[in-house]
Design a protein around this motif. Structure first.
Motif, PDB file in Angstrom:
ATOM      1  N   GLY A 111       0.724  -1.171   0.058  1.00  0.00           N
ATOM      2  CA  GLY A 111      -0.058  -0.077   0.016  1.00  0.00           C
ATOM      3  C   GLY A 111       0.910   1.124  -0.008  1.00  0.00           C
ATOM      4  N   VAL A 112       0.164   2.368   0.649  1.00  0.00           N
ATOM      5  CA  VAL A 112       0.985   3.645   0.554  1.00  0.00           C
ATOM      6  C   VAL A 112       2.342   3.352   1.262  1.00  0.00           C
ATOM      7  N   GLY A 113       2.529   2.513   2.160  1.00  0.00           N
ATOM      8  CA  GLY A 113       3.677   2.546   2.982  1.00  0.00           C
ATOM      9  C   GLY A 113       4.722   2.109   2.613  1.00  0.00           C
ATOM     10  N   PHE A 114       4.710   1.662   1.106  1.00  0.00           N
ATOM     11  CA  PHE A 114       5.770   1.269   0.258  1.00  0.00           C
ATOM     12  C   PHE A 114       6.556   2.619  -0.021  1.00  0.00           C
ATOM     13  N   ALA A 115       6.256   3.787   0.300  1.00  0.00           N
ATOM     14  CA  ALA A 115       6.922   4.971  -0.094  1.00  0.00           C
ATOM     15  C   ALA A 115       8.123   4.925   0.946  1.00  0.00           C
ATOM     16  N   ALA A 116       8.176   4.107   1.898  1.00  0.00           N
ATOM     17  CA  ALA A 116       9.158   4.205   3.039  1.00  0.00           C
ATOM     18  C   ALA A 116      10.722   3.921   2.295  1.00  0.00           C
ATOM     19  N   VAL A 117      10.631   3.213   1.257  1.00  0.00           N
ATOM     20  CA  VAL A 117      11.611   2.821   0.594  1.00  0.00           C
ATOM     21  C   VAL A 117      12.297   3.998   0.056  1.00  0.00           C
ATOM     22  N   LEU A 118      11.768   5.248  -0.319  1.00  0.00           N
ATOM     23  CA  LEU A 118      12.222   6.309  -0.808  1.00  0.00           C
ATOM     24  C   LEU A 118      13.327   6.966  -0.064  1.00  0.00           C
ATOM     25  N   ALA A 119      13.218   6.387   1.355  1.00  0.00           N
ATOM     26  CA  ALA A 119      14.307   7.166   2.061  1.00  0.00           C
ATOM     27  C   ALA A 119      15.694   6.611   1.719  1.00  0.00           C
ATOM     28  N   VAL A 120      15.780   5.576   0.874  1.00  0.00           N
ATOM     29  CA  VAL A 120      16.886   4.854   0.762  1.00  0.00           C
ATOM     30  C   VAL A 120      17.232   4.767  -0.849  1.00  0.00           C
ATOM     31  N   THR A 121      16.270   5.175  -1.579  1.00  0.00           N
ATOM     32  CA  THR A 121      16.559   4.903  -2.931  1.00  0.00           C
ATOM     33  C   THR A 121      15.661   5.772  -3.895  1.00  0.00           C
ATOM     34  N   SER A 122      16.021   5.971  -5.088  1.00  0.00           N
ATOM     35  CA  SER A 122      15.259   6.633  -6.090  1.00  0.00           C
ATOM     36  C   SER A 122      14.613   6.008  -7.329  1.00  0.00           C
ATOM     37  N   GLU A 123      15.261   4.539  -7.253  1.00  0.00           N
ATOM     38  CA  GLU A 123      15.222   3.598  -8.278  1.00  0.00           C
ATOM     39  C   GLU A 123      14.676   2.292  -7.733  1.00  0.00           C
ATOM     40  N   PRO A 124      13.403   2.168  -7.195  1.00  0.00           N
ATOM     41  CA  PRO A 124      13.145   0.799  -6.402  1.00  0.00           C
ATOM     42  C   PRO A 124      12.433  -0.159  -7.590  1.00  0.00           C
ATOM     43  N   ARG A 125      13.030  -1.334  -7.377  1.00  0.00           N
ATOM     44  CA  ARG A 125      12.329  -2.325  -8.303  1.00  0.00           C
ATOM     45  C   ARG A 125      11.613  -3.626  -7.446  1.00  0.00           C
ATOM     46  N   ILE A 126      10.898  -4.256  -7.877  1.00  0.00           N
ATOM     47  CA  ILE A 126      10.020  -5.403  -7.386  1.00  0.00           C
ATOM     48  C   ILE A 126      10.081  -6.586  -8.361  1.00  0.00           C
ATOM     49  N   VAL A 127      10.969  -7.687  -7.919  1.00  0.00           N
ATOM     50  CA  VAL A 127      10.674  -8.891  -8.620  1.00  0.00           C
ATOM     51  C   VAL A 127      10.123 -10.064  -7.889  1.00  0.00           C
ATOM     52  N   SER A 128       8.941 -10.717  -8.828  1.00  0.00           N
ATOM     53  CA  SER A 128       8.123 -11.817  -8.136  1.00  0.00           C
ATOM     54  C   SER A 128       8.143 -12.851  -9.080  1.00  0.00           C
ATOM     55  N   SER A 129       7.754 -13.895  -8.806  1.00  0.00           N
ATOM     56  CA  SER A 129       7.609 -15.157  -9.654  1.00  0.00           C
ATOM     57  C   SER A 129       6.483 -14.945 -10.501  1.00  0.00           C
ATOM     58  N   THR A 130       5.789 -13.863 -10.612  1.00  0.00           N
ATOM     59  CA  THR A 130       4.670 -13.473 -11.422  1.00  0.00           C
ATOM     60  C   THR A 130       4.980 -12.380 -12.313  1.00  0.00           C
ATOM     61  N   GLY A 131       6.096 -11.967 -12.055  1.00  0.00           N
ATOM     62  CA  GLY A 131       6.568 -10.569 -12.794  1.00  0.00           C
ATOM     63  C   GLY A 131       7.175  -9.699 -12.057  1.00  0.00           C
ATOM     64  N   GLY A 132       7.485  -8.388 -12.659  1.00  0.00           N
ATOM     65  CA  GLY A 132       8.128  -7.491 -11.659  1.00  0.00           C
ATOM     66  C   GLY A 132       7.637  -6.179 -12.199  1.00  0.00           C
ATOM     67  N   VAL A 133       8.109  -4.914 -11.457  1.00  0.00           N
ATOM     68  CA  VAL A 133       7.735  -3.695 -11.777  1.00  0.00           C
ATOM     69  C   VAL A 133       8.973  -2.866 -11.119  1.00  0.00           C
ATOM     70  N   VAL A 134       9.242  -1.630 -11.964  1.00  0.00           N
ATOM     71  CA  VAL A 134      10.400  -0.774 -11.904  1.00  0.00           C
ATOM     72  C   VAL A 134       9.578   0.669 -11.553  1.00  0.00           C
ATOM     73  N   PHE A 135      10.407   1.391 -10.671  1.00  0.00           N
ATOM     74  CA  PHE A 135       9.811   2.588 -10.512  1.00  0.00           C
ATOM     75  C   PHE A 135      11.389   3.575 -10.627  1.00  0.00           C
ATOM     76  N   SER A 136      11.190   4.769 -11.338  1.00  0.00           N
ATOM     77  CA  SER A 136      12.466   5.181 -11.569  1.00  0.00           C
ATOM     78  C   SER A 136      12.288   6.875 -11.871  1.00  0.00           C
ATOM     79  N   GLU A 137      12.754   7.678 -10.742  1.00  0.00           N
ATOM     80  CA  GLU A 137      12.761   9.102 -11.107  1.00  0.00           C
ATOM     81  C   GLU A 137      13.154   9.584 -11.930  1.00  0.00           C
ATOM     82  N   GLN A 138      14.401   9.034 -12.591  1.00  0.00           N
ATOM     83  CA  GLN A 138      14.778   9.702 -13.828  1.00  0.00           C
ATOM     84  C   GLN A 138      13.877   9.509 -15.071  1.00  0.00           C
ATOM     85  N   ARG A 139      13.291   8.283 -15.163  1.00  0.00           N
ATOM     86  CA  ARG A 139      12.410   8.128 -16.333  1.00  0.00           C
ATOM     87  C   ARG A 139      11.171   8.862 -16.211  1.00  0.00           C
TER      88      ARG A 139
END
Length: 994
Positions: A111-139
């Motif tokens: 949920g919205v709590g995933f925003a906590a990762v922005l304290a340590v990164t600006s390019e978080p990625r999630i990889v799962s057995s069903t697929g993945g998703v990437v977020f990027s400040e630059q893109r």
């Protein structure tokens, strides 16, 4: 990864977001600000919390325990977990900023709590057995054409080179770090234990090669002990869960039953909030929180949940061992927050009303109905189980203070003693109680003064309140054949039951009941005091008397003189009886011994059955008895004429012989010899200032007169005043101690009666008293101080003068000027011996020794004592011849004598006469020749520069006798005047030395 279809509709999600930004230019700013608020606000410092919640939710959805792994690889923080993989709803929630895809029963599924990762990164990625998703400040900046954009709004698929999910895991979050990896790992490591406790579905967490696990033991439907295994060791938490609420209390690693209460924590919902709590246990409760998840929604929304949590709290306390339950009580302190204040009040109220505190009698009792012993003595608490209703197992000062918070009342030791009054218990039970109490006393947890009313079981079956006055049986009783003493009919004799006898009772005032202690017991002493009265009234006191006599041989029988004993004429006090055949009976007046006398004789038959030492120990006389008092306060010892002695002597102690006034008049020599035979009575005879020598000197009779009326045969210096003592068969030492005079008494100790007697003897014209003795007696009269010795001497009507005759006091004066002797008859003067002369009022200032200065103190004191005038104040005479003044240095003979004597010449000089005469109203004839004279200087100084004013004007005949007297007076050498006269006649060293 790139071969998988776009299962999450990422292109569609990006297009929708971009359209929204294009349709509403402010939407981009709103999203940016919203994400910044989340990153800097509610989800600050919550990186592991949010990722662990996602892992716990994934485990819950998969229905198996979760496993979370944290590692840093190639500058990326990688967090992998098992459980349900990423799905489309989760990706949509990640990219929405305002929505969560979590189903009911989960705590945070992407949920919205995933925003906590922005304290340590600006390019978080999630990889799962069903697929993945990437977020990027630059893109995102490139797509939006802006420099300030939200990171988590535009999702992209992973690149073709994205590694797959690690084996054994279902999802991994990959965060290229913008902060030091060490700081991130340290923060994560610190959060792991709390997260494992808060997230039951999470069973294991690995961080950089270190492992934490969660397991449960002693579990039941409501809870159990959660065991957290960490690299540092194992931590245990006792938990109770009910109605969605979980309470967790730390317990000791070594013994899961010993709580380790917390002093400060935060509310968990179940993740930690910022609401500080001060309860001993940690609370996990579904309390409504603000969107930031850091603050509780106070008011009616939170109150039902807090009330439910408080209601459940006593059930957590009941999971503790009985001895530890009081540790679940919140300590009295200021609340740490508004929520803490409300929750503490609710918890304390429930602990006060619900039964949870173990009671000694069994079962449980509510805090408000509990009683607590503020002494750390569990064994004592156990003995009081059915004595004090509602008594809690918990005890000690700490428990009492703590349980007072929940309404428990501390019960004092004095209250316990009161509760014990009247209960029926075996002596062995009482002994156990005393054991427990003594241990607490020795630990200084109980003040012995509070135990003054503790009941004590007696040998006769009764129980008395308080040990004071009770007697503890001693083995010496049986050894002395007196073990039946407790059976005597002695009112108030409290003998403790042997099985209950205990050192505590002795410490609290009970006495050891050996023979000596029985003799000293107040009950026995009181029985002794009334024994004569009881015997006279017909009570059979013989068994009691026999028992006391048997006891007296094994202890101190002092002060038992009131014991009734049979006498020739009936029952009498022991100290009023004399042993048959005792030598003292030979010196007592027969009228003083008998039925009507002060003493009587002990029955001979009774005396034959008992040891004389035992009888005399009780006070029966075999000789004279003594009265001793080391700290007397007044004349109350029943000694004859004690008040008069007390006034004269002001004694610091009393050590005297009793019954001296019972001695027959003709038996005194024998009585004195009897007193001298025993060391104790001889000591009384020789006691300085004691009553015995004082009384004997005045009231004993030797040859029909008091000893002080006689002198020792060798005391020739008292001849004329006193007659020698007749031969009465006493040694000189015995005569001396009873007051026969060996010389004049010392002025510092003589009393006024003695002084008056001496004056009366001097005034007796039938006595031929040597003049030297007269002078010495007069000096004694002058030095006597009635204030110090008591009494006052009345001035005598008749006095002895310098010619040895007795004259009326009104016709004489006290000699205070030696020159007057040449002008008036000796019958006119009363004089006393002095260190110098009776005449001079002030010494000269010459170089003579102080020993030659006349001592005028006794002269003035004699005049005051006799109420007579001084001669120099009365005799009216003065020089009637002519002379010539000469300073002392002008007289060669005087100068030579001064040099031989080694003294300085006095100031002034002398008026030298060929023939010195004086005349006046008090001088017989018109002119009387005198060898020297001292005329007071009316102008305060010497005529013609003569000697000092105190000396007056000196006159002398031109003879060695006259000049010697004048020079000796002026030089302060009066005692050497005869030596000076001889040197004036023959100023040769041989005269001085030979």
């Amino acid at each position: 990864m790139s071969g998988l279809p776009d299962a999450f509709g990422l292109d569609r999600l990006r297009a929708a977001v971009l359209r929204a930004w294009e349709d509403s230019p402010t939407r981009l700013t709103e999203d940016t600000n919203a994400e910044r608020d989340l990153r800097a606000g509610g989800y600050r410092d919550r990186l592991l919390v949010e990722l662990a919640q996602n892992a716990a939710d994934a485990a819950a959805l998969a229905g198996r325990p979760g496993h979370l792994r944290v590692a840093v690889t190639g500058g990326e923080l990688r967090v992998a977990n098992t459980g349900a993989p990423l799905d489309e709803a989760g990706v949509a929630a990640l990219a929405s900023l305002r929505a969560s895809a979590k189903p009911a029963g989960t705590v945070g599924r992407f949920g919205v709590g995933f925003a906590a990762v922005l304290a340590v990164t600006s390019e978080p990625r999630i990889v799962s057995s069903t697929g993945g998703v990437v977020f990027s400040e630059q893109r995102t900046k490139a797509e939006a054409g802006a420099d300030d954009v939200p990171v988590l709004r535009l999702p992209w698929p992973p690149g073709v080179d994205e590694p797959p999910v690690p084996d054994g895991f279902d999802t991994e979050v990959r965060l290229p770090l913008t902060v030091p990896a060490g700081d991130v790992l340290a923060a994560i490591t610190a959060d792991v234990p709390d997260l494992l406790l808060a997230l039951p579905r999470l069973a294991r967490v690995d961080v950089d090669g270190r492992t934490w696990t969660r397991s449960e033991e002693k579990a039941d439907a409501g809870g159990g002990v959660v065991m957290l295994s960490t690299p540092e060791g194992t931590a245990r938490w006792l938990t109770h869960a009910e109605d969605g609420v979980v309470w967790a209390l730390p317990v000791d690693d070594a013994d899961a039953g010993t709580p380790v209460p917390r002093t400060e924590d935060v509310l968990h919902t179940p993740t930690p909030t910022d609401e500080r709590l001060s309860l001993p246990a940690r609370l996990f409760a579904p309390v409504p929180v603000e969107p930031s998840r850091r603050r509780v929604l106070t008011g009616e929304a939170a109150r039902p949940v807090l009330a439910a949590a408080a209601r459940i709290y006593p059930r957590l306390a009941r999971r503790l061992e009985s001895a530890h339950r009081s540790m679940a009580v919140p300590e009295a302190r200021f609340p740490l927050s508004e929520v803490d204040a409300e929750l503490r009040d609710l918890v304390i109220a429930e602990l006060s009303e619900q039964d949870w505190l173990p009671a000694v009698a069994g079962g449980e009792v509510a805090g408000g109905r509990a009683r607590v012993l503020p002494v750390d003595a569990p064994e004592l608490v156990g003995l009081l189980a059915d004595v004090v209703p509602g008594l809690a197992v918990a005890c000690g000062p700490g428990a009492a203070r703590l349980l007072e918070t929940v309404g428990a009342r501390a019960i004092g030791v004095a209250e316990v003693a009161e509760a014990l009054t009247g209960i029926d218990r075996t002596p062995a039970w009482w002994h156990g109680l005393y054991d427990a109490l003594l241990a607490a006393v020795e630990r200084r947890e109980i003040d012995p003064a509070e135990l003054g009313g503790i009941p004590v079981p007696l040998a006769d079956g009764r129980t008395v309140p308080g040990p004071r006055g009770a007697l503890l049986p001693d083995p010496a009783l049986a050894a002395s054949g007196l073990d039946d003493i407790g059976g005597l009919d002695v009112v108030g004799l409290h003998l403790v039951h042997p099985e209950a006898a205990h050192p505590l009772l002795e410490r609290l005032g009970a006495d050891r009941a050996g023979p000596a202690e029985l003799l000293a017991s107040p009950a026995l002493r009181e029985a002794v005091q009334r024994s004569v009265e009881d015997a006279v009234s017909g009570v059979d006191v013989r068994p009691f008397v026999d028992a006391v006599l048997r006891l007296s041989g094994h202890g101190d029988a002092a002060e038992l003189g009131a014991l009734a004993l049979p006498a020739r004429s009936g029952w009498r006090r022991a100290d009023e009886l004399v042993l048959p055949g005792a030598p003292v009976l030979e010196v007592f007046d027969p009228e003083a011994v008998g039925e009507d006398g002060a003493l009587d004789v002990l029955d001979e038959t009774f005396a034959g059955f008992h040891d004389p030492a035992a009888l005399t120990a009780l006070g029966v006389l075999d000789s004279f008895a003594l009265v001793t008092d080391d700290e007397p306060a007044e004349a109350d010892h029943e000694l004859p004429d004690e008040a008069a002695w007390w006034e004269a002597a002001a004694p610091a102690r009393v050590y005297a012989v009793r019954d001296l006034d019972l001695v027959a008049d003709d038996a005194w020599p024998a009585a004195i010899r009897l007193l001298a035979q025993r060391p104790e009575t001889w000591r009384a005879l020789t006691e300085p200032g004691g009553h015995t020598p004082w009384w004997l000197a005045r009231f004993a009779l030797l040859g029909g007169r008091a000893p002080m009326d006689w002198r020792m045969p060798a005391a020739h210096d008292l001849a004329g005043l006193f007659d020698p003592v007749p031969d009465v068969g006493l040694s000189p030492e015995q005569l001396a101690v009873v007051g026969v005079r060996g010389g004049l008494p010392d002025a510092s100790t003589v009393d006024s009666d003695d002084v008056a007697d001496l004056c009366d003897r001097l005034a007796d014209p039938d006595r031929s008293v040597p003049l030297g003795l007269t002078l010495r007696v007069h000096r004694l009269v002058g030095e006597h101080r009635p204030v110090a010795t008591g009494g006052h001497v009345d001035p005598p009507d008749r006095v002895r003068t310098l010619d040895g005759a007795v004259a009326d006091a009104e016709d004489v004066v006290v000699l205070d000027g030696p020159w007057l002797l040449g002008a008036a008859a000796p019958s006119r003067f009363v004089a006393c011996a002095t260190a110098g002369t009776p005449g001079r009022r002030a010494g000269g200032t010459g170089g003579g020794s102080d020993a030659g200065i006349p001592d005028t103190g006794p002269v003035a004191a004699l005049a005051e004592a006799f109420d007579l005038p001084l001669a120099t104040d009365v005799i009216d005479a003065d020089v009637s011849s002519e002379g010539e003044f000469a300073a002392w240095p002008e007289l060669p003979a005087v100068v030579e004598v001064a040099e031989l004597l080694g003294v300085a010449l006095p100031e002034g000089g002398v008026v030298v006469h060929d023939h010195l005469t004086v005349a006046g109203a008090d001088v017989s004839g018109n002119n009387v020749a005198v060898p020297w004279w001292c005329r007071p200087d009316p102008h305060g100084g010497p005529a013609g520069g003569a000697g000092p004013a105190e000396t007056g004007v000196l006159h002398a005949t031109d003879t060695s006798d006259g000049l010697a007297r004048a020079f000796a007076w002026a030089a302060g050498l009066w005692l050497r005047r005869w030596e000076i006269a001889a040197l004036l006649d023959d100023p040769d060293p041989r005269t001085l030395l030979g």
